[in-house]
Design an enzyme around this catalytic site. Structure first.
Site, PDB file in Angstrom:
ATOM      1  N   TYR A   1      -4.073   5.479   9.829  1.00  0.00           N
ATOM      2  CA  TYR A   1      -3.743   6.081  11.128  1.00  0.00           C
ATOM      3  C   TYR A   1      -5.002   6.526  11.871  1.00  0.00           C
ATOM      4  O   TYR A   1      -5.121   6.361  13.098  1.00  0.00           O
ATOM      5  CB  TYR A   1      -2.795   7.257  10.885  1.00  0.00           C
ATOM      6  CG  TYR A   1      -2.185   7.892  12.115  1.00  0.00           C
ATOM      7  CD1 TYR A   1      -2.135   7.234  13.343  1.00  0.00           C
ATOM      8  CD2 TYR A   1      -1.632   9.165  12.045  1.00  0.00           C
ATOM      9  CE1 TYR A   1      -1.560   7.820  14.466  1.00  0.00           C
ATOM     10  CE2 TYR A   1      -1.050   9.768  13.158  1.00  0.00           C
ATOM     11  CZ  TYR A   1      -1.027   9.087  14.365  1.00  0.00           C
ATOM     12  OH  TYR A   1      -0.463   9.679  15.462  1.00  0.00           O
TER      13      TYR A   1
ATOM     14  N   GLN B   1       4.734   9.666   4.568  1.00  0.00           N
ATOM     15  CA  GLN B   1       5.930   9.469   3.745  1.00  0.00           C
ATOM     16  C   GLN B   1       6.794  10.718   3.630  1.00  0.00           C
ATOM     17  O   GLN B   1       8.014  10.621   3.539  1.00  0.00           O
ATOM     18  CB  GLN B   1       5.529   8.984   2.352  1.00  0.00           C
ATOM     19  CG  GLN B   1       4.858   7.620   2.369  1.00  0.00           C
ATOM     20  CD  GLN B   1       4.440   7.150   0.988  1.00  0.00           C
ATOM     21  OE1 GLN B   1       4.254   7.953   0.064  1.00  0.00           O
ATOM     22  NE2 GLN B   1       4.278   5.847   0.841  1.00  0.00           N
TER      23      GLN B   1
ATOM     24  N   ASP C   1      -3.927  10.662   4.282  1.00  0.00           N
ATOM     25  CA  ASP C   1      -4.109  11.659   5.333  1.00  0.00           C
ATOM     26  C   ASP C   1      -2.943  12.636   5.388  1.00  0.00           C
ATOM     27  O   ASP C   1      -1.861  12.387   4.849  1.00  0.00           O
ATOM     28  CB  ASP C   1      -4.267  10.983   6.700  1.00  0.00           C
ATOM     29  CG  ASP C   1      -3.149   9.986   7.013  1.00  0.00           C
ATOM     30  OD1 ASP C   1      -1.976  10.327   6.804  1.00  0.00           O
ATOM     31  OD2 ASP C   1      -3.447   8.865   7.459  1.00  0.00           O
TER      32      ASP C   1
ATOM     33  N   ASP D   1       0.820  -1.207   0.000  1.00  0.00           N
ATOM     34  CA  ASP D   1       0.000   0.000   0.000  1.00  0.00           C
ATOM     35  C   ASP D   1       0.858   1.264   0.000  1.00  0.00           C
ATOM     36  O   ASP D   1       0.491   2.279  -0.595  1.00  0.00           O
ATOM     37  CB  ASP D   1      -0.926   0.013   1.216  1.00  0.00           C
ATOM     38  CG  ASP D   1      -2.034  -1.033   1.110  1.00  0.00           C
ATOM     39  OD1 ASP D   1      -2.239  -1.572   0.007  1.00  0.00           O
ATOM     40  OD2 ASP D   1      -2.694  -1.294   2.123  1.00  0.00           O
TER      41      ASP D   1
END
Length: 289
Positions: free
Chosen positions: A191, A247, A149, A79
């Site tokens: 999250y 990221q 997000d 993912d």
């Protein structure tokens, strides 16, 4: 909120760009098997340049040029790889097929061993393209987009952060704790879910605003329509950190205003026609057990 459904199909499936999971040179053999499988169905694969270099091949195009030259993209990995591909190819709005070679596989539903069967259906037009909402963030004359997000987080573990919030210019809340998550419906199972936020059906358009370790019993997650503008103002001498899809990060100072809106393009994910969101929840997260 509204449900985004589509009968969209690709105009052509002759050429695809392929991006491999970073720092995974061991997947070269799997890539070659995947390439042969696509070639069997008359689909040419073009490697992204960094992916080619990683597995020792002297070929490939940089992502921007690759996106201009193909009909759709393929993400091989988990993912996280798919999230990166969606964000980095955002301006080109290409449909993306995720081939699962990761751990959770919440977004990437086609396994290598079932690829031949999937491509047989794909070649006949038996597939679907999901259009998923993305969130856009404006701060310091910069713009970030996220598929899952964007988190506004404290800079240090030794102190809490205070954030003032407005919706369409009207004050509605103050957050005092570890931070706030601004999630898309797709990201509601990431999250957001781990800190007690709600699961929202991924084809809806909505913002999920979820406090992280709030220093108040009254603070609860909110689900808001996507046609609003959400504004957060940092009220902390140390500033804050923005985390984009877990990221990338960007530091902001005290007093910085961060604005969130729905992005002007959708993430387009190619899926099997029989894919069912609640079956995925059951398989990956034990939903209903």
């Amino acid at each position: 909120m509204k449900l985004t459904t589509s009968n969209e199909k690709l105009n052509s499936i002759k050429k695809a760009g392929i991006i491999l999971k970073p720092e995974s040179p061991e997947i070269k053999d799997e890539y070659l098997k995947i390439k042969n499988c696509f070639n069997k169905y008359g689909i040419e694969l073009i490697l992204e340049k960094n992916s080619a270099k990683m597995i020792g091949l002297d070929e490939g195009l940089i992502l921007k040029n690759l996106c201009k030259d193909v009909d759709f993209l393929i993400s091989i990995g988990g993912d996280g790889t798919l999230l990166s591909v969606v964000r980095n190819s955002f301006e080109f709005n290409l449909p993306i097929l995720g081939i699962h070679m990761g751990t959770l596989g919440f977004l990437t539903d086609v396994l290598v061993e079932e690829l031949d069967l999937f491509l047989n259906d794909f070649n006949k037009g038996n597939y679907k393209i999901d259009n998923r909402m993305m969130v856009e963030c404006h701060v310091d004359n910069k713009c970030f987009v996220a598929f899952n997000d964007i988190v506004i987080s404290r800079k240090t573990v030794s102190s809490m952060i205070k954030i003032k919030a407005k919706i369409n210019g009207i004050s509605f809340n103050s957050y005092h704790g570890d931070g706030v998550i601004i999630s898309t419906p797709t990201g509601s199972t990431a999250y957001n879910l781990s800190v007690g936020g709600p699961i929202v059906y991924p084809l809806t358009e909505a913002f999920i605003i979820t406090p992280v370790a709030s220093h108040s019993l009254t603070q609860r997650p909110l689900v808001m329509p996507a046609d609003i503008e959400i504004e957060f103002k940092i009220k902390d001498a140390q500033g804050a950190v923005l985390l984009i899809d877990g990221q990338d990060s960007y530091e902001v100072d005290d007093g910085t205003v961060i604005k969130f809106t729905i992005a002007n393009k959708k993430a387009k994910l190619i899926h099997k026609t029989k894919r069912n969101f609640f079956e995925v929840l059951n398989d990956k997260l034990g939903w209903g057990n």
